[in-house]
Design a protein around this motif. Structure first.
Motif, PDB file in Angstrom:
ATOM      1  N   THR A   1     142.011  92.277  -4.229  1.00 24.86           N
ATOM      2  CA  THR A   1     141.637  90.941  -4.673  1.00 24.86           C
ATOM      3  C   THR A   1     140.207  90.655  -4.202  1.00 24.86           C
ATOM      4  O   THR A   1     139.661  91.388  -3.375  1.00 24.86           O
ATOM      5  CB  THR A   1     142.599  89.884  -4.096  1.00 24.86           C
ATOM      6  OG1 THR A   1     142.474  89.887  -2.676  1.00 24.86           O
ATOM      7  CG2 THR A   1     144.040  90.156  -4.507  1.00 24.86           C
ATOM      8  N   ALA A   2     139.619  89.583  -4.676  1.00 20.23           N
ATOM      9  CA  ALA A   2     138.240  89.244  -4.321  1.00 20.23           C
ATOM     10  C   ALA A   2     138.070  89.044  -2.812  1.00 20.23           C
ATOM     11  O   ALA A   2     137.130  89.583  -2.219  1.00 20.23           O
ATOM     12  CB  ALA A   2     137.785  88.019  -5.087  1.00 20.23           C
ATOM     13  N   PRO A   3     138.945  88.280  -2.125  1.00 20.70           N
ATOM     14  CA  PRO A   3     138.781  88.140  -0.664  1.00 20.70           C
ATOM     15  C   PRO A   3     138.939  89.475   0.071  1.00 20.70           C
ATOM     16  O   PRO A   3     138.243  89.730   1.055  1.00 20.70           O
ATOM     17  CB  PRO A   3     139.889  87.165  -0.261  1.00 20.70           C
ATOM     18  CG  PRO A   3     140.247  86.423  -1.501  1.00 20.70           C
ATOM     19  CD  PRO A   3     139.977  87.359  -2.626  1.00 20.70           C
ATOM     20  N   GLN A   4     139.835  90.347  -0.400  1.00 21.53           N
ATOM     21  CA  GLN A   4     140.018  91.646   0.241  1.00 21.53           C
ATOM     22  C   GLN A   4     138.769  92.511   0.056  1.00 21.53           C
ATOM     23  O   GLN A   4     138.380  93.266   0.947  1.00 21.53           O
ATOM     24  CB  GLN A   4     141.243  92.360  -0.328  1.00 21.53           C
ATOM     25  CG  GLN A   4     142.552  91.738   0.094  1.00 21.53           C
ATOM     26  CD  GLN A   4     143.749  92.367  -0.606  1.00 21.53           C
ATOM     27  OE1 GLN A   4     143.649  92.850  -1.736  1.00 21.53           O
ATOM     28  NE2 GLN A   4     144.898  92.354   0.071  1.00 21.53           N
TER      29      GLN A   4
ATOM     30  N   THR B   1     132.358  93.745   4.103  1.00 25.42           N
ATOM     31  CA  THR B   1     131.792  93.255   5.356  1.00 25.42           C
ATOM     32  C   THR B   1     132.033  94.245   6.485  1.00 25.42           C
ATOM     33  O   THR B   1     131.132  94.514   7.283  1.00 25.42           O
ATOM     34  CB  THR B   1     132.402  91.882   5.712  1.00 25.42           C
ATOM     35  OG1 THR B   1     132.174  90.984   4.624  1.00 25.42           O
ATOM     36  CG2 THR B   1     131.791  91.320   6.976  1.00 25.42           C
ATOM     37  N   LYS B   2     133.250  94.796   6.563  1.00 28.60           N
ATOM     38  CA  LYS B   2     133.556  95.790   7.597  1.00 28.60           C
ATOM     39  C   LYS B   2     132.660  97.003   7.454  1.00 28.60           C
ATOM     40  O   LYS B   2     132.104  97.509   8.432  1.00 28.60           O
ATOM     41  CB  LYS B   2     135.023  96.226   7.507  1.00 28.60           C
ATOM     42  CG  LYS B   2     136.002  95.250   8.062  1.00 28.60           C
ATOM     43  CD  LYS B   2     137.406  95.808   7.953  1.00 28.60           C
ATOM     44  CE  LYS B   2     138.448  94.844   8.438  1.00 28.60           C
ATOM     45  NZ  LYS B   2     139.816  95.389   8.287  1.00 28.60           N
ATOM     46  N   THR B   3     132.495  97.498   6.249  1.00 29.34           N
ATOM     47  CA  THR B   3     131.675  98.676   6.018  1.00 29.34           C
ATOM     48  C   THR B   3     130.214  98.394   6.363  1.00 29.34           C
ATOM     49  O   THR B   3     129.555  99.197   7.016  1.00 29.34           O
ATOM     50  CB  THR B   3     131.791  99.136   4.546  1.00 29.34           C
ATOM     51  OG1 THR B   3     133.169  99.369   4.247  1.00 29.34           O
ATOM     52  CG2 THR B   3     130.997 100.392   4.289  1.00 29.34           C
ATOM     53  N   SER B   4     129.714  97.227   5.940  1.00 27.56           N
ATOM     54  CA  SER B   4     128.325  96.864   6.236  1.00 27.56           C
ATOM     55  C   SER B   4     128.096  96.725   7.734  1.00 27.56           C
ATOM     56  O   SER B   4     127.063  97.157   8.257  1.00 27.56           O
ATOM     57  CB  SER B   4     127.959  95.556   5.542  1.00 27.56           C
ATOM     58  OG  SER B   4     128.070  95.699   4.151  1.00 27.56           O
TER      59      SER B   4
END
Length: 194
Positions: free
Chosen positions: A50-53, A59-62
């Motif tokens: 989904t969009a929030p996921q 964000t985690k990857t960045s």
């Protein structure tokens, strides 16, 4: 004959025990399949998120990539400064080594101090204080030329002295000796060289 009957009984009894043991314990193949099914169910494709996921995953990857890049930048900066201080011909460490070599090669000083001649920082009875960094100072004269002033101590088996170095930066930005002298207490004159 008695032996034969005992051996005949052992064979079927052993097989029966092996079957019971293997039936009570789940097989390794089943465990692997079961854990593979679980991991396949928990990992979703990007298109299934989904969009929030997607925002959380991006964000985690960045953040992880940013942390790795920041660590690499800090490590590179530290290695650059350590390398430039230890291996640059214009560093204070290199200038100290060169001045000490010149003192060791001077015949009159070798006769006064004895061989081998050692160089160190501020004199002290404590060994850790003797191995301190050699103090130096940068200054500008009235003409705007940059000078490097350094003081360290030399000692040999016969005597000890204070070495003073005065260097000036030339037009190419390289340090050139202006004065290098050693004051040996008890000697009538100071040994000079450059």
């Amino acid at each position: 004959m008695l032996r034969r009957s005992v051996t005949n009984l052992r064979g079927p009894l052993l097989k029966q025990q092996q079957r019971a043991f293997s039936a009570s314990r789940p097989s390794l193949a089943n465990d692997t399949r079961r854990s593979a099914l679980i991991s396949q169910q928990t990992v979703k494709e990007w298109k299934d998120l989904t969009a929030p996921q997607k925002v959380v995953a991006a964000t985690k990857t960045s953040a992880n990539i940013g942390l790795i890049l920041a660590g690499a930048a800090v490590t590179g900066t530290i290695l650059y400064y350590v390398g430039s201080e230890l291996f640059s011909s214009q560093s204070s460490t290199h200038i100290f080594s060169d001045a000490l070599d010149r003192v060791r090669q001077h015949e009159e000083l070798s006769a006064m101090l004895g061989s081998p001649i050692k160089g160190h920082g501020e004199p002290s009875r404590s060994r850790s204080r003797r191995n301190r960094r050699i103090l130096h100072q940068l200054a500008q004269d009235s003409e705007g030329k940059e000078h490097l002033l350094m003081r360290f101590y030399v000692e040999g088996p016969d005597n000890e002295g204070t070495c003073m170095v005065n260097m000036v930066k030339d037009d190419r930005g390289k340090w050139q000796y202006r004065q290098l002298y050693v004051d040996v207490p008890g000697s009538a004159n100071m040994a000079r060289g450059a």
